[in-house]
Design a protein around this motif. Structure first.
Motif, PDB file in Angstrom:
ATOM      1  N   UNK A 149       0.830  -1.210   0.000  1.00 15.83           N
ATOM      2  CA  UNK A 149       0.000   0.000   0.000  1.00 15.83           C
ATOM      3  C   UNK A 149       0.865   1.261   0.000  1.00 15.83           C
ATOM      4  N   UNK A 150       0.399   2.280  -0.699  1.00 13.37           N
ATOM      5  CA  UNK A 150       1.138   3.539  -0.768  1.00 13.37           C
ATOM      6  C   UNK A 150       1.274   4.188   0.603  1.00 13.37           C
ATOM      7  N   UNK A 151       0.262   3.998   1.456  1.00 18.57           N
ATOM      8  CA  UNK A 151       0.302   4.594   2.789  1.00 18.57           C
ATOM      9  C   UNK A 151       1.292   3.896   3.720  1.00 18.57           C
ATOM     10  N   UNK A 152       1.884   2.781   3.274  1.00 19.11           N
ATOM     11  CA  UNK A 152       2.959   2.142   4.031  1.00 19.11           C
ATOM     12  C   UNK A 152       4.325   2.382   3.394  1.00 19.11           C
ATOM     13  N   UNK A 153       4.366   2.429   2.068  1.00 19.63           N
ATOM     14  CA  UNK A 153       5.638   2.655   1.378  1.00 19.63           C
ATOM     15  C   UNK A 153       6.205   4.021   1.740  1.00 19.63           C
ATOM     16  N   UNK A 154       5.336   5.028   1.790  1.00 21.71           N
ATOM     17  CA  UNK A 154       5.793   6.376   2.131  1.00 21.71           C
ATOM     18  C   UNK A 154       6.492   6.445   3.475  1.00 21.71           C
ATOM     19  N   UNK A 155       5.884   5.917   4.536  1.00 21.77           N
ATOM     20  CA  UNK A 155       6.553   5.940   5.837  1.00 21.77           C
ATOM     21  C   UNK A 155       7.866   5.160   5.881  1.00 21.77           C
ATOM     22  N   UNK A 156       7.929   4.038   5.166  1.00 19.42           N
ATOM     23  CA  UNK A 156       9.195   3.297   5.149  1.00 19.42           C
ATOM     24  C   UNK A 156      10.274   4.140   4.486  1.00 19.42           C
ATOM     25  N   UNK A 157       9.929   4.752   3.354  1.00 15.13           N
ATOM     26  CA  UNK A 157      10.877   5.639   2.679  1.00 15.13           C
ATOM     27  C   UNK A 157      11.278   6.810   3.559  1.00 15.13           C
ATOM     28  N   UNK A 158      10.371   7.190   4.459  1.00 16.93           N
ATOM     29  CA  UNK A 158      10.619   8.348   5.293  1.00 16.93           C
ATOM     30  C   UNK A 158      11.673   8.096   6.364  1.00 16.93           C
ATOM     31  N   UNK A 159      12.156   6.875   6.486  1.00 15.35           N
ATOM     32  CA  UNK A 159      13.258   6.632   7.410  1.00 15.35           C
ATOM     33  C   UNK A 159      14.596   7.101   6.829  1.00 15.35           C
ATOM     34  N   UNK A 160      14.620   7.467   5.556  1.00 10.84           N
ATOM     35  CA  UNK A 160      15.865   7.924   4.935  1.00 10.84           C
ATOM     36  C   UNK A 160      16.511   9.101   5.669  1.00 10.84           C
ATOM     37  N   UNK A 161      15.728  10.114   6.080  1.00  8.01           N
ATOM     38  CA  UNK A 161      16.370  11.253   6.743  1.00  8.01           C
ATOM     39  C   UNK A 161      17.132  10.886   8.010  1.00  8.01           C
ATOM     40  N   UNK A 162      16.686   9.828   8.696  1.00  8.70           N
ATOM     41  CA  UNK A 162      17.406   9.397   9.894  1.00  8.70           C
ATOM     42  C   UNK A 162      18.818   8.959   9.504  1.00  8.70           C
ATOM     43  N   UNK A 163      18.909   8.173   8.437  1.00 12.35           N
ATOM     44  CA  UNK A 163      20.217   7.724   7.952  1.00 12.35           C
ATOM     45  C   UNK A 163      21.035   8.902   7.422  1.00 12.35           C
ATOM     46  N   UNK A 164      20.365   9.796   6.691  1.00 10.18           N
ATOM     47  CA  UNK A 164      21.062  10.969   6.158  1.00 10.18           C
ATOM     48  C   UNK A 164      21.559  11.860   7.291  1.00 10.18           C
ATOM     49  N   UNK A 165      20.733  12.017   8.329  1.00 12.00           N
ATOM     50  CA  UNK A 165      21.120  12.848   9.476  1.00 12.00           C
ATOM     51  C   UNK A 165      22.389  12.316  10.124  1.00 12.00           C
ATOM     52  N   UNK A 166      22.427  11.022  10.375  1.00 11.00           N
ATOM     53  CA  UNK A 166      23.609  10.435  10.997  1.00 11.00           C
ATOM     54  C   UNK A 166      24.829  10.579  10.089  1.00 11.00           C
TER      55      UNK A 166
END
Length: 298
Positions: free
Chosen positions: A98-115
């Motif tokens: 579902x699109x409403x789940x893919x978006x949140x998973x993709x949204x973990x990228x900033x955590x990795x980018x931040x570190x």
């Protein structure tokens, strides 16, 4: 200014995700991905040609594509490989989730980018920005947990694994973008990495999909063109934002993940996805997090 551009890029990315989800429904992944890279490259080829043949026409504008050294093109080719790999796994996962789940998973990228940004570029966040990051990260993880109500085991589902791998590669690409835009003009990077992606996808399509084209059917959908147009617009604004003095790749990456709000709305209205009430509460935290980021970057 760079933060405003990040929000604009996020809006474009949200629409891009919607077009991508619609194009992949009942469609083969590789030809959709190939056409996306092809159309994106066709958007920039005229600017490359015009910059070479009529330099006075575009010189000094945001659309001028400067000449790059062999070393520069080597770095850009690596960018194309990273992004194309991320897109491939992301497309495969989005087709089955579902699109409403893919978006949140993709949204973990900033955590990795931040570190990565803190370790590689020495970026530091103020109190408002930390509050925004904390709220956004918390909301993203809460949204991801909603998948359990839809029978999706995040630890064992291979499509979730594809999206997670796409997110990791996307985070690597985000960190690499800061390296590239500090050394080369944004238009040089964006124009040529799109061209290289199309050149790389051509052989992949012929080798992996063409022999099995009857088993993996493809049908044309005008939304495929929308994928390319909105992606080009989102990336153009994104690269320009990173090139501005004082821009922070960790904050820009986080704001761009706010695209989940746009994709969520379309997932609810157009695709009639489930468990929307709990996800909507978590999305409020996303918006609050974006507000904190804005206040901290004024």
């Amino acid at each position: 200014m760079w933060l405003v551009l990040a929000f604009v890029s996020a809006a474009f990315l949200g629409v891009y995700d919607v077009f991508k989800k619609h194009s992949l429904r009942g469609n083969a992944v590789l030809p959709v991905l190939f056409l996306n890279t092809l159309f994106c490259s066709l958007v920039f080829v005229p600017f490359i040609v015009a910059s070479r043949c009529w330099p006075d026409a575009l010189g000094g504008t945001l659309f001028c594509v400067p000449r790059g050294s062999w070393e520069a093109h080597g770095f850009i080719l690596l960018k194309a490989v990273i992004v194309l790999s991320s897109w491939f796994f992301g497309y495969v996962g989005m087709k089955h989730l579902p699109l409403t789940l893919v978006g949140p998973i993709n949204a973990t990228r900033p955590v990795m980018v931040l570190l990565g940004a803190m370790l590689l570029f020495g970026e530091r966040l103020n109190a408002w920005q930390w509050a925004g990051v904390t709220l956004a990260v918390a909301s993203f993880f809460l949204l991801s947990r909603s998948g359990r109500k839809e029978g999706i085991d995040f630890r064992r589902d291979r499509w979730v694994g594809c999206v997670v791998l796409a997110a990791v590669l996307g985070a690597c690409s985000g960190l690499y973008d800061k390296f590239l835009t500090a050394r080369f003009e944004p238009m040089l990077v964006q124009a040529w990495y799109n061209v290289y992606q199309a050149l790389l996808m051509g052989p992949v399509l012929l080798l992996l999909w063409w022999p099995r084209r009857r088993a993996q059917a493809f049908r044309w959908d005008w939304c495929i063109l929308g994928i390319s147009l909105f992606l080009c617009a989102a990336d153009f604004v994104y690269f320009y934002a990173l090139s501005l003095e004082g821009s922070m790749v960790s904050v820009v990456s986080m704001v761009r993940r706010g695209s989940v709000v746009v994709s969520f709305a379309f997932g609810a209205m157009a695709f009639h996805e489930k468990n929307l009430r709990g996800k909507a509460v978590d999305l409020l935290l996303v918006l609050l997090g974006m507000l904190c980021l804005y206040l901290g970057s004024r």
